[in-house]
Design a protein around this motif. Structure first.
Motif, PDB file in Angstrom:
ATOM      1  N   LEU A  69      22.246   0.013  -5.878  1.00 29.35           N
ATOM      2  CA  LEU A  69      21.957  -1.543  -6.200  1.00 29.35           C
ATOM      3  C   LEU A  69      20.847  -1.494  -6.892  1.00 29.35           C
ATOM      4  CD1 LEU A  69      22.809  -3.154  -2.540  1.00 29.35           C
ATOM      5  CD2 LEU A  69      24.251  -3.027  -4.688  1.00 29.35           C
ATOM      6  N   PHE A  70      20.858  -2.164  -8.029  1.00 29.65           N
ATOM      7  CA  PHE A  70      19.692  -2.557  -8.814  1.00 29.65           C
ATOM      8  C   PHE A  70      19.461  -4.058  -8.696  1.00 29.65           C
ATOM      9  CE2 PHE A  70      21.743   1.107 -10.503  1.00 29.65           C
ATOM     10  CZ  PHE A  70      20.798   1.954 -11.039  1.00 29.65           C
ATOM     11  N   SER A  71      18.225  -4.467  -8.575  1.00 26.40           N
ATOM     12  CA  SER A  71      17.729  -5.886  -8.325  1.00 26.40           C
ATOM     13  C   SER A  71      16.192  -5.880  -8.834  1.00 26.40           C
ATOM     14  CB  SER A  71      17.801  -6.480  -6.975  1.00 26.40           C
ATOM     15  OG  SER A  71      17.041  -5.489  -6.235  1.00 26.40           O
ATOM     16  N   GLY A  72      15.530  -6.963  -8.999  1.00 27.05           N
ATOM     17  CA  GLY A  72      14.167  -7.198  -9.486  1.00 27.05           C
ATOM     18  C   GLY A  72      14.252  -7.970 -10.777  1.00 27.05           C
ATOM     19  N   VAL A  73      13.048  -7.761 -11.153  1.00 25.69           N
ATOM     20  CA  VAL A  73      12.449  -8.604 -12.280  1.00 25.69           C
ATOM     21  C   VAL A  73      13.180  -7.808 -13.708  1.00 25.69           C
ATOM     22  CG1 VAL A  73      10.617  -9.180 -14.028  1.00 25.69           C
ATOM     23  CG2 VAL A  73      10.226  -9.170 -11.420  1.00 25.69           C
ATOM     24  N   MET A 113      29.875  -0.083 -13.186  1.00 25.57           N
ATOM     25  CA  MET A 113      28.934  -1.123 -12.513  1.00 25.57           C
ATOM     26  C   MET A 113      29.648  -2.658 -12.445  1.00 25.57           C
ATOM     27  SD  MET A 113      26.601  -2.033 -16.005  1.00 25.57           S
ATOM     28  CE  MET A 113      27.307  -2.126 -17.596  1.00 25.57           C
ATOM     29  N   THR A 114      29.128  -3.348 -11.477  1.00 28.90           N
ATOM     30  CA  THR A 114      29.874  -4.494 -11.009  1.00 28.90           C
ATOM     31  C   THR A 114      28.759  -5.508 -10.873  1.00 28.90           C
ATOM     32  OG1 THR A 114      31.547  -3.247  -9.848  1.00 28.90           O
ATOM     33  CG2 THR A 114      31.358  -5.521  -9.503  1.00 28.90           C
ATOM     34  N   ARG A 115      28.774  -6.827 -11.266  1.00 35.73           N
ATOM     35  CA  ARG A 115      27.858  -7.853 -11.046  1.00 35.73           C
ATOM     36  C   ARG A 115      27.892  -8.519  -9.594  1.00 35.73           C
ATOM     37  NH1 ARG A 115      23.110  -9.338 -13.579  1.00 35.73           N
ATOM     38  NH2 ARG A 115      24.205  -9.104 -15.439  1.00 35.73           N
ATOM     39  N   LEU A 116      27.090  -8.237  -8.664  1.00 38.98           N
ATOM     40  CA  LEU A 116      27.521  -8.937  -7.447  1.00 38.98           C
ATOM     41  C   LEU A 116      27.234 -10.349  -7.241  1.00 38.98           C
ATOM     42  CD1 LEU A 116      25.772  -6.513  -4.772  1.00 38.98           C
ATOM     43  CD2 LEU A 116      28.101  -6.458  -5.612  1.00 38.98           C
ATOM     44  N   PRO A 117      28.185 -11.338  -6.905  1.00 42.48           N
ATOM     45  CA  PRO A 117      27.861 -12.500  -6.546  1.00 42.48           C
ATOM     46  C   PRO A 117      27.074 -12.740  -5.403  1.00 42.48           C
ATOM     47  CG  PRO A 117      30.060 -11.900  -5.552  1.00 42.48           C
ATOM     48  CD  PRO A 117      29.419 -10.685  -6.149  1.00 42.48           C
ATOM     49  N   ALA A 118      26.742 -14.091  -5.065  1.00 44.05           N
ATOM     50  CA  ALA A 118      25.778 -14.265  -4.123  1.00 44.05           C
ATOM     51  C   ALA A 118      26.237 -13.884  -2.726  1.00 44.05           C
ATOM     52  CB  ALA A 118      25.203 -15.809  -3.859  1.00 44.05           C
ATOM     53  N   ASP A 119      27.823 -14.113  -2.604  1.00 44.79           N
ATOM     54  CA  ASP A 119      28.459 -13.641  -1.437  1.00 44.79           C
ATOM     55  C   ASP A 119      28.938 -12.157  -1.589  1.00 44.79           C
ATOM     56  OD1 ASP A 119      30.072 -13.290   0.972  1.00 44.79           O
ATOM     57  OD2 ASP A 119      31.736 -14.519  -0.046  1.00 44.79           O
ATOM     58  N   ASN A 120      28.225 -11.121  -0.926  1.00 41.95           N
ATOM     59  CA  ASN A 120      28.531  -9.930  -1.344  1.00 41.95           C
ATOM     60  C   ASN A 120      28.275  -9.164  -0.003  1.00 41.95           C
ATOM     61  OD1 ASN A 120      25.837  -8.364  -1.345  1.00 41.95           O
ATOM     62  ND2 ASN A 120      25.660  -9.782  -2.802  1.00 41.95           N
ATOM     63  N   ALA A 121      28.834  -7.841   0.104  1.00 44.77           N
ATOM     64  CA  ALA A 121      28.989  -7.055   1.182  1.00 44.77           C
ATOM     65  C   ALA A 121      27.612  -6.396   1.476  1.00 44.77           C
ATOM     66  CB  ALA A 121      30.064  -6.177   1.268  1.00 44.77           C
ATOM     67  N   PHE A 122      26.504  -6.389   0.850  1.00 45.23           N
ATOM     68  CA  PHE A 122      25.399  -5.653   0.796  1.00 45.23           C
ATOM     69  C   PHE A 122      24.267  -6.570   1.306  1.00 45.23           C
ATOM     70  CE2 PHE A 122      27.868  -3.635  -2.379  1.00 45.23           C
ATOM     71  CZ  PHE A 122      28.365  -2.676  -1.690  1.00 45.23           C
ATOM     72  N   ILE A 124      22.629  -8.617  -0.122  1.00 46.16           N
ATOM     73  CA  ILE A 124      21.746  -8.918  -1.280  1.00 46.16           C
ATOM     74  C   ILE A 124      21.965 -10.130  -2.016  1.00 46.16           C
ATOM     75  CG2 ILE A 124      20.875  -7.750  -3.503  1.00 46.16           C
ATOM     76  CD1 ILE A 124      20.263  -5.954  -1.052  1.00 46.16           C
ATOM     77  N   ASP A 125      20.954 -10.751  -2.471  1.00 50.88           N
ATOM     78  CA  ASP A 125      21.010 -12.119  -3.294  1.00 50.88           C
ATOM     79  C   ASP A 125      21.537 -11.664  -4.481  1.00 50.88           C
ATOM     80  OD1 ASP A 125      19.543 -13.527  -1.107  1.00 50.88           O
ATOM     81  OD2 ASP A 125      17.785 -13.227  -2.291  1.00 50.88           O
ATOM     82  N   GLY A 127      22.685 -11.770  -8.508  1.00 51.59           N
ATOM     83  CA  GLY A 127      21.977 -11.347  -9.594  1.00 51.59           C
ATOM     84  C   GLY A 127      21.564  -9.597  -9.372  1.00 51.59           C
ATOM     85  N   THR A 128      22.491  -9.211  -8.698  1.00 46.20           N
ATOM     86  CA  THR A 128      22.294  -7.799  -8.480  1.00 46.20           C
ATOM     87  C   THR A 128      23.624  -6.950  -9.260  1.00 46.20           C
ATOM     88  OG1 THR A 128      21.391  -8.273  -6.274  1.00 46.20           O
ATOM     89  CG2 THR A 128      22.225  -6.033  -6.636  1.00 46.20           C
ATOM     90  N   ILE A 129      23.265  -5.670  -9.463  1.00 46.97           N
ATOM     91  CA  ILE A 129      24.183  -4.958 -10.293  1.00 46.97           C
ATOM     92  C   ILE A 129      24.618  -3.736  -9.018  1.00 46.97           C
ATOM     93  CG2 ILE A 129      24.755  -2.830 -11.948  1.00 46.97           C
ATOM     94  CD1 ILE A 129      25.191  -5.798 -13.162  1.00 46.97           C
ATOM     95  N   TYR A 130      25.724  -3.557  -8.696  1.00 46.19           N
ATOM     96  CA  TYR A 130      26.276  -2.454  -7.878  1.00 46.19           C
ATOM     97  C   TYR A 130      26.859  -1.179  -8.973  1.00 46.19           C
ATOM     98  CZ  TYR A 130      29.773   0.128  -4.945  1.00 46.19           C
ATOM     99  OH  TYR A 130      30.332   0.899  -4.191  1.00 46.19           O
TER     100      TYR A 130
END
Length: 387
Positions: A69-73, A113-122, A124-125, A127-130
């Motif tokens: 999972l990738f997130s952050g600035v 790679m997949t863009r996670l929506p706010a409603d995801n299984a991890f 995580i907020d 704006g995250t790439i799985y």
């Protein structure tokens, strides 16, 4: 993206076990070392498992693969320096095949790679790439990401998650009984589901050329979920051997065999992984070389081959010219159960890459005749939007 059996299995490093290790053994899985894990190569036989998947639905354990999972600035901008895909433009719940590139334009790994929506299984907020990367390369991939991404980018390695792939024309029928609603997904889309109180992340994707799904779930829930799937009459467990023959028939490259650091996306015939905006803007690792090759062509090209006779030609066989000099190499090969012929992938000079070109191969001193053909060797049967 796929991995499967490597004949040179590791023996020097400790062998890890998958969450389903005991489950595989109880069902007669013949376990072999691969990518640092004990994995099932087959249950009842590669040919039978291959054909069952093409006709019904096969369950594959791919929990050895890396789930990140990738997130952050500005993580999107950071990833776009390493990948040639349009990360910023990837919509929520959408997937994209991409490549982790070196500064010289070679391929560190191929990935999804997949863009996670706010409603995801991890949990995580948004704006995250799985991302799913190959098991044999995941630690090296993590090293590359940590070296080249800004410190503000957070990378979570989901080591406790299992990953299962359900593949075949009847996968949707079987999985929809267990997870109602999955039939609404189409190829290269994903969404969160829940099963017996466990969060699942499900994508309609795979690496066999068939319709199917990949399911990420907590490792402790994997055995019960695998039981629920194999209780469906359409589903049988399938090993690494058939995973390899299925992806080969589908014309899909295998990292470490058909792709490596010496190979560019253009030579590998993966130009579709270069998104339009990225081709126009550049700015990704190896862009100068890759974009020049895209315009001018590469010296070598990955092609599909049908081999005459019944004898398979394996990885490492030489492609030779009329004088017998080696000009290319077979990177994957075997007997194709659905095609009922030996098939192969090879890198050949661009002048020999056109369909219909006759090719001479040499394996263990024996010559084999082959012909370049369009890939895939069997039609893809993905369920796309509007289908």
């Amino acid at each position: 993206m796929s991995e499967t059996l490597d004949a040179t299995a590791e023996t020097e490093t400790p062998i890890e076990t998958l969450p389903l290790d005991a489950w595989h053994r109880a069902r007669g899985g013949r376990m072999v070392p691969f990518a640092g894990y004990a994995m099932p190569v087959q249950y009842e036989g590669i040919m039978a498992e291959h054909l069952w998947t093409r006709e019904h639905a096969g369950l594959f354990d791919v929990s050895h693969m890396g789930q990140l999972l990738f997130s952050g600035v500005e993580f999107d901008a950071g990833l776009e320096k390493l990948l040639p895909g349009d990360v910023k433009g990837l919509g929520e719940g959408r997937m994209r095949y991409s490549l982790l590139l070196s500064e010289e334009g070679g391929i560190h790994d191929d990935l999804m790679m997949t863009r996670l929506p706010a409603d995801n299984a991890f949990e995580i907020d948004g704006g995250t790439i799985y991302m799913v990367v190959n098991g044999a390369t995941k630690w090296d991939d993590l090293g590359v990401f940590r070296e080249f991404l800004p410190d503000e980018v957070t990378i979570n390695h989901l080591e406790d998650q299992a990953l299962l792939a359900l593949q075949g024309p009847e996968a949707v029928t079987a999985l929809a009984r267990v997870l109602p609603g999955v039939e609404k997904l189409v190829f290269m889309t994903a969404a969160a589901f829940e099963w017996n109180g466990n969060p699942l992340w499900v994508s309609r994707s795979g690496y066999t050329g068939e319709d199917g799904y990949e399911i990420s779930l907590p490792g402790e829930a994997a055995e019960a979920f695998a039981d629920a799937l194999t209780a469906q009459p359409e589903v049988k467990p399938i090993g690494l051997g058939a995973r390899d023959s299925l992806r080969l028939e589908a014309g899909l490259p295998l990292y470490g065999h058909d792709l490596d650091l010496e190979t560019t996306p253009v030579a590998a015939d993966l130009g579709f992984a270069l998104s339009k905006r990225r081709r126009e803007e550049g700015g990704f690792a190896g862009a100068e070389r890759i974009l020049a090759e895209r315009e001018q062509g590469s010296a070598m090209k990955r092609v599909g081959l049908i081999v005459e006779g019944r004898q398979p030609v394996r990885e490492g066989a030489a492609v030779v010219d009329a004088s017998g000099a080696e000009v290319g190499k077979v990177t994957s090969g075997g007997f194709a159960p659905s095609v009922q012929k030996p098939i192969a992938m090879a890198y050949v000079p661009a002048a020999l890459a056109a369909a219909g070109t006759k090719i001479t191969l040499v394996q263990r001193g024996k010559q084999h005749s082959a012909e370049v053909v369009a890939m895939p060797f069997v039609p893809h049967r993905y369920v796309r939007k509007g289908a």
